[in-house]
Design a protein around this motif. Structure first.
Motif, PDB file in Angstrom:
ATOM      1  N   LYS A  42       1.039  -1.263  -0.312  1.00 55.87           N
ATOM      2  CA  LYS A  42      -0.063   0.711  -0.107  1.00 55.87           C
ATOM      3  C   LYS A  42       0.836   1.080  -0.020  1.00 55.87           C
ATOM      4  N   LEU A  43      -0.010   1.885  -0.558  1.00 59.90           N
ATOM      5  CA  LEU A  43       0.663   3.706  -0.452  1.00 59.90           C
ATOM      6  C   LEU A  43       0.032   4.382   0.623  1.00 59.90           C
ATOM      7  N   VAL A  44       1.258   4.977   1.026  1.00 59.90           N
ATOM      8  CA  VAL A  44       0.434   5.924   2.239  1.00 59.90           C
ATOM      9  C   VAL A  44       0.351   7.688   2.807  1.00 59.90           C
ATOM     10  N   LEU A  45      -0.643   8.367   2.494  1.00 64.03           N
ATOM     11  CA  LEU A  45      -0.578   9.876   2.874  1.00 64.03           C
ATOM     12  C   LEU A  45      -1.243  10.202   4.006  1.00 64.03           C
ATOM     13  N   VAL A  46      -0.238  10.463   4.751  1.00 62.51           N
ATOM     14  CA  VAL A  46      -0.538  11.467   6.613  1.00 62.51           C
ATOM     15  C   VAL A  46      -1.449  12.489   6.522  1.00 62.51           C
ATOM     16  N   ASP A  47      -1.788  12.378   6.938  1.00 58.50           N
ATOM     17  CA  ASP A  47      -2.205  13.779   7.216  1.00 58.50           C
ATOM     18  C   ASP A  47      -2.213  14.143   8.879  1.00 58.50           C
ATOM     19  N   SER A  48      -2.581  15.402   9.723  1.00 56.15           N
ATOM     20  CA  SER A  48      -2.485  15.709  10.216  1.00 56.15           C
ATOM     21  C   SER A  48      -3.393  14.826  11.829  1.00 56.15           C
ATOM     22  N   ASP A  49      -3.972  14.664  11.279  1.00 53.71           N
ATOM     23  CA  ASP A  49      -4.649  13.550  12.433  1.00 53.71           C
ATOM     24  C   ASP A  49      -5.660  12.216  12.019  1.00 53.71           C
ATOM     25  N   ARG A  50      -5.314  12.310  10.484  1.00 55.06           N
ATOM     26  CA  ARG A  50      -5.928  10.942   9.901  1.00 55.06           C
ATOM     27  C   ARG A  50      -4.626  10.069   9.171  1.00 55.06           C
ATOM     28  N   VAL A  51      -4.512   9.201   8.551  1.00 48.99           N
ATOM     29  CA  VAL A  51      -3.339   7.997   7.833  1.00 48.99           C
ATOM     30  C   VAL A  51      -4.627   7.558   6.459  1.00 48.99           C
ATOM     31  N   PHE A  52      -4.578   7.898   5.604  1.00 48.23           N
ATOM     32  CA  PHE A  52      -5.339   7.372   4.223  1.00 48.23           C
ATOM     33  C   PHE A  52      -4.124   6.218   3.759  1.00 48.23           C
ATOM     34  N   LEU A  53      -4.956   5.659   3.079  1.00 45.74           N
ATOM     35  CA  LEU A  53      -4.529   4.158   2.706  1.00 45.74           C
ATOM     36  C   LEU A  53      -4.687   4.057   1.592  1.00 45.74           C
ATOM     37  N   PHE A  54      -3.888   3.352   0.217  1.00 45.22           N
ATOM     38  CA  PHE A  54      -4.117   3.074  -0.721  1.00 45.22           C
ATOM     39  C   PHE A  54      -3.235   2.137  -1.029  1.00 45.22           C
ATOM     40  N   PRO A  55      -4.583   0.976  -1.483  1.00 44.85           N
ATOM     41  CA  PRO A  55      -3.520  -0.637  -2.438  1.00 44.85           C
ATOM     42  C   PRO A  55      -3.130  -0.443  -3.191  1.00 44.85           C
ATOM     43  N   ARG A  56      -1.359  -0.549  -3.417  1.00 46.04           N
ATOM     44  CA  ARG A  56      -0.698   0.005  -4.940  1.00 46.04           C
ATOM     45  C   ARG A  56      -1.410  -0.690  -5.491  1.00 46.04           C
ATOM     46  N   SER A  57      -1.723  -2.016  -5.892  1.00 48.58           N
ATOM     47  CA  SER A  57      -1.672  -2.092  -7.131  1.00 48.58           C
ATOM     48  C   SER A  57      -3.262  -3.675  -6.950  1.00 48.58           C
ATOM     49  N   ALA A  58      -4.143  -4.093  -7.592  1.00 53.94           N
ATOM     50  CA  ALA A  58      -4.915  -5.215  -7.767  1.00 53.94           C
ATOM     51  C   ALA A  58      -4.703  -6.367  -6.201  1.00 53.94           C
ATOM     52  N   GLY A  59      -3.338  -6.608  -6.491  1.00 53.31           N
ATOM     53  CA  GLY A  59      -2.831  -7.699  -5.797  1.00 53.31           C
ATOM     54  C   GLY A  59      -2.881  -7.075  -3.950  1.00 53.31           C
ATOM     55  N   GLY A  60      -2.993  -6.393  -4.467  1.00 51.41           N
ATOM     56  CA  GLY A  60      -2.965  -5.291  -2.619  1.00 51.41           C
ATOM     57  C   GLY A  60      -4.025  -5.677  -2.166  1.00 51.41           C
ATOM     58  N   VAL A  61      -5.274  -5.089  -2.698  1.00 47.58           N
ATOM     59  CA  VAL A  61      -6.495  -4.777  -2.623  1.00 47.58           C
ATOM     60  C   VAL A  61      -6.530  -5.870  -1.182  1.00 47.58           C
ATOM     61  N   GLU A  62      -6.026  -7.610  -1.435  1.00 48.43           N
ATOM     62  CA  GLU A  62      -7.099  -8.209  -0.440  1.00 48.43           C
ATOM     63  C   GLU A  62      -5.959  -8.081   1.231  1.00 48.43           C
ATOM     64  N   TRP A  63      -4.749  -7.514   1.033  1.00 50.62           N
ATOM     65  CA  TRP A  63      -4.062  -7.310   2.126  1.00 50.62           C
ATOM     66  C   TRP A  63      -5.107  -5.843   2.637  1.00 50.62           C
ATOM     67  N   PHE A  64      -5.137  -4.510   1.749  1.00 49.79           N
ATOM     68  CA  PHE A  64      -5.548  -3.999   2.659  1.00 49.79           C
ATOM     69  C   PHE A  64      -7.231  -4.305   3.403  1.00 49.79           C
ATOM     70  N   GLU A  65      -8.235  -4.570   2.673  1.00 51.00           N
ATOM     71  CA  GLU A  65      -9.376  -5.322   3.582  1.00 51.00           C
ATOM     72  C   GLU A  65      -9.120  -6.562   4.750  1.00 51.00           C
ATOM     73  N   ARG A  66      -8.269  -6.800   4.208  1.00 52.11           N
ATOM     74  CA  ARG A  66      -7.718  -7.975   5.960  1.00 52.11           C
ATOM     75  C   ARG A  66      -7.006  -6.331   6.648  1.00 52.11           C
ATOM     76  N   GLU A  67      -6.619  -5.534   6.265  1.00 52.89           N
ATOM     77  CA  GLU A  67      -5.757  -4.939   8.062  1.00 52.89           C
ATOM     78  C   GLU A  67      -7.493  -4.098   7.917  1.00 52.89           C
ATOM     79  N   LEU A  68      -8.711  -3.715   7.609  1.00 49.64           N
ATOM     80  CA  LEU A  68      -9.850  -3.298   8.075  1.00 49.64           C
ATOM     81  C   LEU A  68     -10.240  -4.107   8.728  1.00 49.64           C
ATOM     82  N   THR A  69     -10.604  -5.589   8.612  1.00 50.53           N
ATOM     83  CA  THR A  69     -11.381  -5.841   8.180  1.00 50.53           C
ATOM     84  C   THR A  69     -10.807  -6.338  10.068  1.00 50.53           C
ATOM     85  N   ALA A  70      -9.330  -5.843  10.812  1.00 51.66           N
ATOM     86  CA  ALA A  70      -8.289  -6.468  11.659  1.00 51.66           C
ATOM     87  C   ALA A  70      -8.766  -4.844  12.418  1.00 51.66           C
ATOM     88  N   TYR A  71      -8.977  -4.120  12.152  1.00 51.15           N
ATOM     89  CA  TYR A  71      -9.698  -2.050  12.380  1.00 51.15           C
ATOM     90  C   TYR A  71     -10.007  -2.530  12.805  1.00 51.15           C
TER      91      TYR A  71
END
Length: 303
Positions: A42-71
């Motif tokens: 994933k790529l990450v954009l950091v704000d003052s109070d938030r962090v935005f998460l972007f999968p790098r590619s289609a292959g990263g979406v699975e790992w992205f969704e798993r991270e959200l499920t964990a949160y």
């Protein structure tokens, strides 16, 4: 198109029209965002109070969704060291894959993570007490599919731990240690699966002063043996190079804090035996540079 727009960190992820639509949707200020490209998936954009998460590619979406499920699952533990999910969006006019925002935790990566081992052990105990969530398709990272990691997985399984101990004793030419190793691995194998982070290392920790304030990057979360959250071999070469010869002290400190919180046996012997034998078997197959990886004698000295 102005040079200022091209030079903004956000434009490494989103072209200017996308960035403006993103700002309108999320309320973020594109000029204030900072880019972090350290993640594999994933790529990450950091704000003052938030962090935005972007999968790098289609292959990263699975790992992205798993991270959200964990949160979502971890929200029940109310752990201040784990980011909270703030939102998830899917807008192909902004980004071809879904993206999300989580809370930004205070602190920075500690230059010296050793003092936080006890705090980490207590935090791990909190999420290990949770009811493991369904994590469809969750699995260890690809780099775990190597002989020595597969041996460790057998060593932590009640059905195969005795055979794994015998295999290690034979390969390492320590037949006199087979029974003792079998006993220690059997004690380890009795622990039941829990929700694990699965890839803790020193660059995923945040600290502020003497307090552990963050444990990041939960994309490798899965239901697995508790020891996978104590694999200090995943902590990066800095910690390993500094403390390789006395890692037993770190394991003992982290495990004691964890075991006290969960009401488990505080003896770190089973954990240390499992990980030292795993590393010894790795060295047997590929000794590598002893300055970096250590030696068989170091790993077996106290076993």
């Amino acid at each position: 198109m102005s040079g200022d727009l091209v030079g903004r960190a956000v434009n490494a992820v989103l072209v200017p029209p996308q960035a403006e639509r993103f700002a309108s949707l999320t309320g973020a200020d594109p000029d204030r965002l900072v880019l972090n490209v350290n993640g594999w998936n994933k790529l990450v954009l950091v704000d003052s109070d938030r962090v935005f998460l972007f999968p790098r590619s289609a292959g990263g979406v699975e790992w992205f969704e798993r991270e959200l499920t964990a949160y979502r699952a971890l929200a029940g533990a109310r752990l201040s060291v784990v980011p909270r999910l703030l939102g998830r969006w899917a807008d192909p006019e902004i980004y071809p894959f879904p993206f999300a925002a989580v809370t930004r935790l205070r602190g920075a990566v500690p230059a010296d993570p050793e003092p936080f081992i006890g705090q980490l052990g207590r935090a791990v105990a909190r999420w290990h007490e949770l009811e493991p969530p369904p994590l469809a398709g969750a699995r260890p990272p690809k780099h775990h599919d190597v002989p020595w990691q597969n041996w460790l997985r057998r060593a932590l399984d009640p059905a195969t731990c005795a055979a794994a101990a015998a295999e290690a004793a034979r390969l390492l030419d320590r037949p006199d240690r087979a029974a003792a190793w079998a006993d220690l691995l059997a004690r380890a194998a009795r622990l039941t699966p829990v929700l694990v982070h699965g890839d803790i290392h020193e660059d995923q920790l945040l600290a502020d002063g003497g307090e552990l304030t963050g444990i990041l990057d939960w994309e490798t979360a899965r239901v697995d043996h508790p020891f996978w959250d104590f694999d200090f071999g995943e902590w990066g070469t800095g910690l390993w190079r500094r403390r390789r010869r006395d890692f037993g002290t770190l394991w003992a400190r982290g495990w004691a804090a964890y075991a006290l919180a969960r009401g488990l046996d505080p003896d770190s012997g089973p954990l240390e035996t499992a990980f030292r034998l795993r590393h010894a078997l790795r060295l047997l197959g590929d000794p590598g540079d002893p300055v970096v990886l250590g030696t068989l004698e170091e790993q077996l000295a106290d076993l």
